[in-house]
Design an enzyme around this catalytic site. Sequence first.
Site, mmCIF file in Angstrom:
data_model
loop_
_atom_site.group_PDB
_atom_site.id
_atom_site.type_symbol
_atom_site.label_atom_id
_atom_site.label_comp_id
_atom_site.label_asym_id
_atom_site.label_seq_id
_atom_site.Cartn_x
_atom_site.Cartn_y
_atom_site.Cartn_z
ATOM 1 N N SER A 1 0.845 -1.185 0.000
ATOM 2 C CA SER A 1 0.000 0.000 0.000
ATOM 3 C C SER A 1 0.886 1.242 0.000
ATOM 4 C CB SER A 1 -0.911 0.012 1.228
ATOM 5 O OG SER A 1 -0.140 0.190 2.411
ATOM 6 N N LYS A 2 0.246 2.403 0.041
ATOM 7 C CA LYS A 2 0.981 3.664 -0.011
ATOM 8 C C LYS A 2 1.983 3.798 1.130
ATOM 9 C CE LYS A 2 -2.636 6.281 -2.394
ATOM 10 N NZ LYS A 2 -3.581 7.419 -2.301
ATOM 11 N N ARG A 3 1.698 3.178 2.258
ATOM 12 C CA ARG A 3 2.598 3.332 3.414
ATOM 13 C C ARG A 3 3.962 2.698 3.154
ATOM 14 N NH1 ARG A 3 -0.812 -0.770 5.097
ATOM 15 N NH2 ARG A 3 0.194 -2.746 5.618
#
Length: 469
Positions: free
Chosen positions: A238-240
């Site tokens: 994910s973006k994290r």
Amino acid sequence: MTLTTRFAPSPTGYLHVGGARTALYSWLYAKKNGGEFVLRIEDTDLERSTQESVDAILEGMNWLGLDWTQGPFYQTKRFDRYKEVIQQLLDAGHAYRCYCTPEEVDQMREEQKVRGEKPRYNGLWRDRTDHPEDKPFVIRFKNPLEGTVVIEDLIKGRIEISNTELDDLIIARSDGTPTYNLTVVVDDWDMKMTHVIRGDDHINNTPRQMNILAALGASIPQYAHVPMILGDDGKRLSKRHGAVSVMQYRDEGYLPEALLNYLVRLGWSHGDEEIFSKEQMLELFDLSGCNRAPSAFNTEKLQWLNQHYMRSLPAEYVAEHLAWHMQQAGLNTEHGPALTDVIAIQADRVKTLKEMAQISEYFYADFDALDEKAAKKHLRPVAQQPLEVVRDKLAALTDWTVEAIQAAIHGTAEELEVGMGKVGMPLRVAVTGGGNSPSLDVTLVLIEKDKVVERINRAIAFIEARAAE
């Protein structure tokens, strides 16, 4: 029938690495088998779809070199066709009008939960004909009540789903717009799709789509569901986890060849080999080599591959990509050494093109300040004489060559009877502004002689100013 695959992203964001891997696998499978590769933009989510996202998807595909033979097709241009098929299903008794409000369906599901049943639409309007007038309705597909759906998945193997597990899904909303599962079916049918390669988050959709295709009398493609990609920490990517957009990897300094090579191995293998050119991928790729389990992203391996390609690809090609990063850094490369020469001496020293641009600024622009730590250590009063002597020797050169520069530096050390470090390190800081660079002879030869002398003079002035403080 011609083998046909497709990549069908929704334009609600950038092209992420999971989508890029799906596109790559579909592209490879079609190309290897002399087939067609279709690009389809599934933009029926009018609230979230944007032209900016469409452009980002096309930019990512083009940067990776994943060319399509048909498309791009846009679902918003095909609404008339979807309505035609919905009517066909209604006329054949494979679909029906459902007048339940969303609140009634929610209540239905809550009551099922209380009874310990699987929450689902219960088919209330499935066989009713007492249709109320002037009341909104959705159209639902009449899913078979018996039997099983068998998916002979080309990656995961045989999957069986009982039709009793599937409810009557909505194929048209109350405003008449078609839903995802209907548009995908119609598109795959019309575009003569033979193989659907996509993420395994679609497995729940596949039996529903197969049932609709069967109701339409359409041929059913073969399916291959690719496991998800996990981050370095083992959780879903994910973006994290940082850069998950394809173009963000471009911005971070990765070559498309490195990302393609990394993505093809992120779920597929051919023996223990790690490095694959696009030509080798086309020769060797097969769905039978895909893993059934999720793959974990490993940034260090991607960096290793990028470094390999920076060194092994033709310098002229790498220079085309490096030029973009130089431009982003505000550097004018029209004046200064050829980028191919910079690549030759810097490729072993960095992991990305962005880093290469950062450590190569001194070839194309003067620096306003010296690296404080390097200057404090190497530009001390004891360094002034070596700098003055080497400056004079370099200024006197008539041939600005690696050999002549090396001779001048060695000559200075011999004349002053000091070690090479006493000459080389002050000279390096003076000319590059910092304490790290390739060998001085190959570095200085790429900078104009007058510029080298000017920078040495500035360093001497710096030493004198510090001594006078």
